[in-house]
Scaffold this motif. Sequence first.
Motif, PDB file in Angstrom:
ATOM      1  N   ASP A 275      15.334 -21.197 -33.967  1.00 28.88           N
ATOM      2  CA  ASP A 275      14.812 -20.903 -32.636  1.00 28.88           C
ATOM      3  C   ASP A 275      14.980 -19.422 -32.320  1.00 28.88           C
ATOM      4  OD1 ASP A 275      15.093 -20.561 -29.591  1.00 28.88           O
ATOM      5  OD2 ASP A 275      14.296 -22.596 -29.757  1.00 28.88           O
ATOM      6  N   TYR A 276      16.180 -18.900 -32.576  1.00 29.38           N
ATOM      7  CA  TYR A 276      16.422 -17.481 -32.290  1.00 29.38           C
ATOM      8  C   TYR A 276      15.560 -16.577 -33.177  1.00 29.38           C
ATOM      9  CZ  TYR A 276      18.515 -12.887 -32.353  1.00 29.38           C
ATOM     10  OH  TYR A 276      18.685 -11.531 -32.328  1.00 29.38           O
ATOM     11  N   LEU A 277      15.479 -16.893 -34.470  1.00 28.19           N
ATOM     12  CA  LEU A 277      14.687 -16.076 -35.389  1.00 28.19           C
ATOM     13  C   LEU A 277      13.205 -16.082 -35.009  1.00 28.19           C
ATOM     14  CD1 LEU A 277      16.263 -17.094 -38.817  1.00 28.19           C
ATOM     15  CD2 LEU A 277      16.484 -14.879 -37.681  1.00 28.19           C
ATOM     16  N   THR A 278      12.739 -17.197 -34.470  1.00 26.80           N
ATOM     17  CA  THR A 278      11.328 -17.338 -34.117  1.00 26.80           C
ATOM     18  C   THR A 278      11.003 -16.712 -32.765  1.00 26.80           C
ATOM     19  OG1 THR A 278      11.251 -19.407 -35.371  1.00 26.80           O
ATOM     20  CG2 THR A 278       9.450 -19.013 -33.834  1.00 26.80           C
ATOM     21  N   THR A 279      11.864 -16.948 -31.778  1.00 20.76           N
ATOM     22  CA  THR A 279      11.551 -16.509 -30.411  1.00 20.76           C
ATOM     23  C   THR A 279      12.217 -15.197 -30.021  1.00 20.76           C
ATOM     24  OG1 THR A 279      13.428 -17.660 -29.382  1.00 20.76           O
ATOM     25  CG2 THR A 279      11.380 -18.929 -29.719  1.00 20.76           C
ATOM     26  N   GLY A 280      13.337 -14.887 -30.677  1.00 22.63           N
ATOM     27  CA  GLY A 280      14.102 -13.705 -30.283  1.00 22.63           C
ATOM     28  C   GLY A 280      14.887 -13.913 -29.003  1.00 22.63           C
ATOM     29  N   ASP A 281      14.876 -15.130 -28.458  1.00 20.56           N
ATOM     30  CA  ASP A 281      15.557 -15.420 -27.190  1.00 20.56           C
ATOM     31  C   ASP A 281      17.013 -15.797 -27.475  1.00 20.56           C
ATOM     32  OD1 ASP A 281      16.447 -16.250 -24.709  1.00 20.56           O
ATOM     33  OD2 ASP A 281      14.605 -17.342 -24.230  1.00 20.56           O
ATOM     34  N   ARG A 282      17.833 -14.776 -27.638  1.00 18.97           N
ATOM     35  CA  ARG A 282      19.232 -14.995 -27.988  1.00 18.97           C
ATOM     36  C   ARG A 282      19.997 -15.663 -26.850  1.00 18.97           C
ATOM     37  NH1 ARG A 282      23.208 -10.875 -31.243  1.00 18.97           N
ATOM     38  NH2 ARG A 282      25.092 -12.128 -31.072  1.00 18.97           N
ATOM     39  N   GLU A 283      19.686 -15.289 -25.621  1.00 18.80           N
ATOM     40  CA  GLU A 283      20.418 -15.848 -24.482  1.00 18.80           C
ATOM     41  C   GLU A 283      20.248 -17.364 -24.423  1.00 18.80           C
ATOM     42  OE1 GLU A 283      20.685 -15.430 -19.613  1.00 18.80           O
ATOM     43  OE2 GLU A 283      19.468 -14.010 -20.758  1.00 18.80           O
TER      44      GLU A 283
END
Length: 198
Positions: A170-178
Amino acid sequence: MARPRDPQRRADLLDAIVEYLAEHGIAGLSLRPLAKALGHSTYVLTHHFATKDELVTAVLGHLDQVQRGRLNALSDGTGRAGLTGRPGLGEIIRASWEWHLAEDLRLVRLLHEIEGLAAAGRLSGPYVPKMLSDRADFVAGVLRAHGVPADAAHRRATLLNAAYAGLQTDYLTTGDRERAEAALDDLVALAESWTRPR
């Protein structure tokens, strides 16, 4: 008679191969361009890795060994990565997440690429299922060492691995770390609940 393989030379080659694949990916892997990029002949590669499948298996083994070494360091109370004493499951999960995102994001991407190709049926061979099974066995051992009952450890290791990998994807795909890390907080809470007295 074939020349025996030199284990140190093979290990050095493997380090270089992993670096190359972390940069270029594995989907279009071909031995000739790989050998050229490493400054070797294809014979050198096929001497140490008889087939492309054997090479991919060795790469996965290397990546898994790095992860296991890191988990061992986090869970054995050595105090590495800022942990002291014997860390709880939550501390191990969070420290592993920070390590992946801060130090080894390219290797995480490579692992997910390999797993994705296998899931899509584009990578044959038993090495990806074996790696996932071995990873579940290893994490189950960590869970048992932290008080998770043996009859539940393997099941919970599978859940923990799948959820953790999903959050990475999810993080790698969206960049939404929070958002990914907010979900990681819930995963940590679940894992910690497994070791609390009932």
